[in-house]
Design a protein around this motif. Structure first.
Motif, short mmCIF file in Angstrom:
data_model
loop_
_atom_site.label_atom_id
_atom_site.label_comp_id
_atom_site.label_asym_id
_atom_site.label_seq_id
_atom_site.Cartn_x
_atom_site.Cartn_y
_atom_site.Cartn_z
N GLU A 26 1.44 -1.50 -0.19
CA GLU A 26 0.15 0.17 0.07
C GLU A 26 0.62 1.55 -0.29
OE1 GLU A 26 -4.06 -1.23 2.32
OE2 GLU A 26 -1.87 -1.28 3.75
N GLU A 31 -2.00 3.36 4.01
CA GLU A 31 -1.83 1.94 4.74
C GLU A 31 -2.95 1.73 5.52
OE1 GLU A 31 0.46 4.72 4.63
OE2 GLU A 31 2.33 4.28 4.12
N THR A 34 -2.00 -2.40 6.32
CA THR A 34 -0.68 -2.73 6.60
C THR A 34 -0.45 -2.56 8.08
OG1 THR A 34 -0.23 -2.34 4.50
CG2 THR A 34 1.57 -2.32 6.16
N ASP A 80 5.72 1.83 3.74
CA ASP A 80 4.70 2.24 3.04
C ASP A 80 5.42 1.47 1.78
OD1 ASP A 80 6.95 4.09 2.82
OD2 ASP A 80 5.79 5.05 1.17
N HIS A 101 6.10 -3.62 -3.09
CA HIS A 101 7.24 -3.39 -2.28
C HIS A 101 8.66 -2.89 -2.69
CE1 HIS A 101 5.83 -2.15 2.19
NE2 HIS A 101 5.04 -3.12 1.43
N PRO A 135 4.46 6.02 8.40
CA PRO A 135 3.52 5.39 6.85
C PRO A 135 4.36 5.88 6.02
CG PRO A 135 2.73 6.94 7.84
CD PRO A 135 3.35 6.03 8.97
#
Length: 394
Positions: A26, A31, A34, A80, A101, A135
């Motif tokens: 995300e 996020e 997450t 993130d 990622h 984030p």
């Protein structure tokens, strides 16, 4: 003592955490999945306190030692992802189209969760450790939001703060760092060149912004080559140019954008001023009007020399003298951990992610993947950092 034995015991679990996060990437301030995943792990680990919602999706948790009163240090991990189409082909590859990622933030978070589990179990330290799950590191400075907008260090006044990033091309089990400026400040610019469009067969009846754009792109390079001290570092890259819609029409407008990277504020000031002066002069010479928007995004990341010495001593205890480099070259990439270091002393180190096919693919590449063999090294480093900097009372 290459890895703490207890951390080695849950290497497999850290790997599962990392791959689950990798499959659900995300991007900035979105996020939610997450953040929920991290919060659930922290509840299972048994942290003493947890606060959610800093910088929208960020989390701060604390663990108290059982060694009596002591100091308070912060450890930060980012979580993130990037807007990249993944090309790893791994079973745990992204399930979210167009996101992945690609910088290893999933690994950074798994490392800090692993350290948190160990520290919550053992509590072999004094004082308190503050775990910062941040984030939006990529492009929009979630670290700045946590610190400046949400009062991170007013709520959690740590004595020092520490960060870590994986480094492809550095073998697993090696650690590098440097005192002073370590990563560049990152600025972004946008340029709007307004001309007067018309038929491409009658250019003398137009004011052509394409010509102006070409002159500006070349002239801007002289800022680095002729206005910057050769002993300083600067990068100025024009990364996007767009204008026009067809082959026989001179457009009214050309848009440009790009980035500037510097280490010193004086160089940053000079580049911004020179850029605006050059753009204005060229545009006026061709009877165009121009707008230059210069956005100072991330400051340079400057490591405190005292804390680098502490970090290096801990790293040497973990992986040996020969595997610790304290004179790593600075890089022109940027990192919003710099905002935290502007408000608290501390430092930022790099953890080996591997070489070749085993972790050597550069970050921000569609084929990049965090090397899970590095997880216990990172978690052991954080655990030792806490135990050494917050020792139990004698």
């Amino acid at each position: 003592m290459p890895i703490i034995n207890r951390i080695a015991d849950f290497h497999e679990e850290m790997t599962e955490w990392r791959r689950e996060m990798h499959a659900h990437p995300e991007t900035a301030f979105e996020e939610v999945w997450t953040s929920d995943f991290i919060a659930k792990r922290l509840e299972e680990i048994g942290v003493d306190h947890m606060e959610r919602g800093l910088a929208k999706t960020g989390i701060v948790a604390t663990i108290k030692g059982n060694g009596g009163p002591g100091g308070r240090i912060g450890i930060r991990a980012d979580f993130d992802a990037l807007d990249i189409i993944e090309a790893t082909g791994k079973p745990w590859a992204s399930k979210i189209p167009g996101k992945m990622h690609g910088c290893g933030h999933d690994g950074h978070t798994a490392i800090l969760l692993g350290a948190a589990r160990y520290l919550a179990e053992t509590r072999n330290f004094s004082g308190e450790v503050v775990l910062i799950f941040q984030p939006a590191e990529e492009n929009v400075a979630g670290g700045r939001v946590m610190v400046e907008d949400d009062g991170l260090f007013e709520k959690y006044p740590v004595d020092a703060v520490y960060g870590m990033h994986n480094r492809p091309g550095l073998p697993v089990g090696k650690i590098c760092m440097r005192p002073g400026p370590s990563m560049a400040g990152a600025d972004m610019f946008e340029i709007f060149i307004h001309g007067y469009g018309g038929h491409a067969a009658r250019p003398h009846k137009t004011i052509d912004p394409i010509i102006v754009q070409a002159q500006i792109v070349l002239a801007l390079q002289s800022i680095v080559s002729r206005s910057t001290d050769p002993l300083d570092s600067a990068v100025l890259s024009v990364t996007q140019v767009s204008g026009g819609h067809t082959g026989n029409v001179v457009p009214d407008l050309v848009y440009m954008q790009g980035t500037v990277r510097t280490f010193r504020p004086e160089v940053q000031d000079m580049v911004e001023a020179k850029m605006k002066k050059i753009c204005t002069a060229i545009a006026e010479g061709f009877d165009c009007t121009i707008e230059v928007k210069y956005d100072r995004r991330y400051p340079a990341l400057v490591n405190d020399p005292v804390h680098i010495e502490k970090a290096a001593a801990i790293a040497r205890e973990l992986v040996g003298d020969e595997n610790v480099d304290t004179d790593a070259e600075p890089v022109m990439g940027a990192e919003d951990f710099a905002y935290m270091l502007q408000h608290r002393p501390g430092c930022y180190i790099n953890l080996g992610n591997g070489i070749g096919d085993d972790g050597g693919v550069n970050v921000h590449n569609p084929a990049y993947d965090f090397n899970d063999e590095a997880l216990p090294y990172g978690a052991s480093y954080w655990a030792l950092l806490v135990e050494k900097l917050l020792p139990k009372a004698a």
